[in-house]
Each structure stands twice: as C-alpha cells, then as structure tokens.
Design a protein around this motif. Sequence first.
Motif, short mmCIF file in Angstrom:
data_model
loop_
_atom_site.label_atom_id
_atom_site.label_comp_id
_atom_site.label_asym_id
_atom_site.label_seq_id
_atom_site.Cartn_x
_atom_site.Cartn_y
_atom_site.Cartn_z
N GLU A 274 -9.42 8.32 -6.00
CA GLU A 274 -10.36 6.22 -6.06
C GLU A 274 -8.92 5.56 -5.48
OE1 GLU A 274 -13.30 5.95 -6.24
OE2 GLU A 274 -13.56 8.18 -5.47
N LEU A 275 -7.95 5.62 -5.97
CA LEU A 275 -6.79 4.59 -6.66
C LEU A 275 -6.95 4.09 -4.87
CD1 LEU A 275 -4.78 5.02 -9.56
CD2 LEU A 275 -6.41 2.73 -9.41
N GLU A 276 -6.59 5.63 -3.97
CA GLU A 276 -6.17 5.53 -2.49
C GLU A 276 -7.73 4.30 -1.64
OE1 GLU A 276 -4.74 9.64 -2.02
OE2 GLU A 276 -2.99 8.24 -2.83
N GLN A 277 -8.33 4.55 -2.43
CA GLN A 277 -9.56 3.83 -1.16
C GLN A 277 -8.86 2.24 -0.82
OE1 GLN A 277 -11.95 5.07 -0.25
NE2 GLN A 277 -11.66 6.93 -0.91
N PRO A 278 -8.88 1.78 0.42
CA PRO A 278 -9.22 0.80 0.67
C PRO A 278 -9.17 -0.84 -0.13
CG PRO A 278 -9.16 1.86 2.43
CD PRO A 278 -9.92 2.89 2.01
N ASP A 279 -10.35 -0.22 -0.74
CA ASP A 279 -11.41 -1.45 -1.12
C ASP A 279 -10.11 -1.74 -2.51
OD1 ASP A 279 -12.25 1.42 -1.73
OD2 ASP A 279 -13.81 -0.29 -2.19
N VAL A 280 -9.52 -0.22 -2.97
CA VAL A 280 -9.40 -0.22 -4.83
C VAL A 280 -8.27 -0.66 -3.94
CG1 VAL A 280 -8.60 1.14 -6.71
CG2 VAL A 280 -10.86 1.07 -5.36
N LEU A 281 -7.49 -0.22 -3.35
CA LEU A 281 -6.14 -0.76 -3.43
C LEU A 281 -5.88 -2.41 -3.59
CD1 LEU A 281 -4.40 1.68 -1.40
CD2 LEU A 281 -3.69 1.16 -3.36
N ALA A 282 -7.18 -3.16 -2.59
CA ALA A 282 -7.11 -4.24 -1.98
C ALA A 282 -6.75 -5.28 -3.50
CB ALA A 282 -8.28 -4.68 -1.05
N ASP B 92 1.13 -1.09 -0.23
CA ASP B 92 0.29 -0.16 0.37
C ASP B 92 0.93 1.35 -0.27
OD1 ASP B 92 -2.19 -1.73 -0.05
OD2 ASP B 92 -2.67 -1.50 2.41
N GLU B 93 1.96 1.44 0.78
CA GLU B 93 2.82 2.29 0.86
C GLU B 93 3.49 2.87 -0.03
OE1 GLU B 93 2.72 -0.04 2.77
OE2 GLU B 93 2.04 0.19 4.44
N ASN B 94 4.17 1.54 -1.47
CA ASN B 94 4.81 1.52 -2.75
C ASN B 94 3.87 2.51 -3.46
OD1 ASN B 94 6.98 1.12 -1.79
ND2 ASN B 94 7.16 -1.11 -1.81
N ILE B 95 3.10 1.68 -3.88
CA ILE B 95 1.85 2.19 -4.43
C ILE B 95 1.23 3.76 -4.57
CG2 ILE B 95 -0.57 2.12 -5.19
CD1 ILE B 95 -0.29 -0.87 -4.90
N ASP B 96 0.78 3.75 -2.92
CA ASP B 96 0.93 5.26 -2.86
C ASP B 96 1.92 6.37 -3.14
OD1 ASP B 96 -0.83 7.31 -0.71
OD2 ASP B 96 0.50 7.48 -0.31
N ARG B 97 2.86 6.14 -2.44
CA ARG B 97 4.23 6.32 -2.35
C ARG B 97 4.60 6.73 -4.66
NH1 ARG B 97 8.30 3.57 -0.87
NH2 ARG B 97 7.86 4.05 1.14
N PHE B 98 4.60 5.72 -5.46
CA PHE B 98 4.27 5.85 -6.51
C PHE B 98 3.31 7.03 -7.46
CE2 PHE B 98 2.21 4.20 -10.59
CZ PHE B 98 3.18 4.89 -11.52
N LEU B 99 1.41 7.04 -7.62
CA LEU B 99 0.70 7.99 -7.53
C LEU B 99 1.25 9.77 -7.04
CD1 LEU B 99 -2.50 5.79 -6.25
CD2 LEU B 99 -1.12 6.43 -8.56
N SER B 100 1.37 9.13 -5.57
CA SER B 100 2.19 10.88 -5.34
C SER B 100 3.98 11.23 -5.51
CB SER B 100 2.53 10.81 -3.24
OG SER B 100 1.79 10.08 -3.12
N ASP B 101 4.60 10.27 -6.15
CA ASP B 101 5.58 10.95 -7.42
C ASP B 101 5.25 11.22 -8.56
OD1 ASP B 101 6.99 10.44 -5.17
OD2 ASP B 101 7.57 8.71 -5.70
N GLN B 102 4.21 10.51 -9.16
CA GLN B 102 3.66 10.64 -10.71
C GLN B 102 3.22 12.23 -10.64
OE1 GLN B 102 3.99 8.86 -12.92
NE2 GLN B 102 5.40 7.59 -12.09
N GLY B 103 2.40 12.15 -9.32
CA GLY B 103 1.54 13.85 -9.39
C GLY B 103 1.92 14.66 -9.40
N ASP B 104 3.90 15.03 -9.04
CA ASP B 104 5.50 15.95 -9.24
C ASP B 104 5.61 15.95 -10.18
OD1 ASP B 104 4.79 16.69 -6.70
OD2 ASP B 104 6.28 14.63 -5.83
N LYS B 105 5.00 15.26 -11.65
CA LYS B 105 5.06 14.86 -12.49
C LYS B 105 4.47 15.69 -13.45
CE LYS B 105 7.77 10.45 -12.57
NZ LYS B 105 8.54 9.56 -13.27
#
Length: 235
Positions: free
Chosen positions: A170-178, A82-95
Amino acid sequence: MNKSVITNLIAAILLASGYYFSSAIVLSVGLFALSGALTNWLAVHMLFEKVPGLYGSGVIPSRFEEFKAGISHLMMTQFFTDENIDRFLSDQGDKKSPINLQPVIEQVDMAPAFDALVTTVEQSSLGGMLAMFGGSEAITPLKEPFIAKMKSSLVEISQSEDFYELLKTELEQPDVLADMKTKVSEIVTQRLNELTPELVKEIIQEMIREHLGWLVVWGGVFGGIIGLVAALIQA
C-alpha cells in the motif's frame, strides 16, 4: 582565549618588539603576521556579522531564505525520494521486526472500541438479557482486560509478515508515495519556518567557527614567513 586571539596577540607582540628593539626582521615578521591574521579573522567575522562599509559581509544572515530553501531542496531531492522510501521499506523487511508499531498501538485509546461493543450488545437481541443482569454496568469490569487484549492482538497482527507485506504494498502505491512526500515536505517547511536568522547563524557558528579559527592561525604563520622573506631580501 581562542586561537584567533592568541595568534593576533603573538603577532602584535612581535610587531611591538621589532619596533622597540629596532629589528627590521622582527618588525617585518610581526607586521606581515598581524596583517595575515587580522585579515583572515575579519573574513571569518564577516561570514556571520554585517560590517558597515564592507560589501558582502554578513552573508549567512543575509542569505537566510536561500539557506532554508537549499535545506528543503536537499532533503526532498536527496533523502525523501521514491527510491529511498522504497529502499527503506525493503531494508526494514529484512529485519526480524520490520516496522515496530507497538509504541503507537500502546498509545491508542481503545476505550471507544469497548464503548462501541457495549452499545452494539445493548442494541442487539441480547440487550434484554444484559439488562436483566444489571445492564452495561455489569460488563464494565471487563473494560481493562478487553483493552489489554485488543492491544496485544493488534501488536501481534502488526508484527506478522502478511501485515507487513500488505502495508509495504500500500505504501508503495504512487498516490500514497506522493501524498507521503507532500506531508513530509509540509513538515520540513514548517520546521524551517520556525528558524530565525539569528538561530541559523548560531547553529553554523557553533559548527564551523572552531575550524575556521585555523585560518587565522595559518594566516599569521604564512604572513610571518612572507615578512621574514621580505626582510631578508631587503637586508
């Protein structure tokens, strides 16, 4: 010739030379060097091949299922967390272009959307007027421009900050991540199930056999040194 063959050949030549010329020192160096090189070569060989009578040989093919399970566990617990997926999405937002969906949109078939639009017009109050001008055939030339415009609009929308923030939320929702992790796990398992013991052996051999070859070289070198010391002590 590879390093292992050259090392064993040199050791064998020293052994033969020591025996032929009755040189105890050269004979001892050759004997110890050959024993060190051969045993290390056999150890490397036993990693990949089953040797009859030698327990524990062929460990990589025999542990094939454990190898696959280890890869699966590593990927799911170290990469797709979960942490890596969230970090990836956050990193993408900086581009400047967070998540580029244009290649996906370009491959989407928009023809059904145009057909649905035509059907809607035909079934509306404008249907009669459309029939007077030749029916749906009259607007068929608009199909390609409509599809191009739709794709262009979707690309523009997908590249907006509002869209990305909505997608990220939406992607960071627990059920979506699961659900995402479950699908990734299924994909990883499916790909690993396509591997065969022989393929895994070839992959690992290609990666490490060259480096393990130095074990044979140094086995021969240190074996020769020990043989030299042993011969000098006995002299």
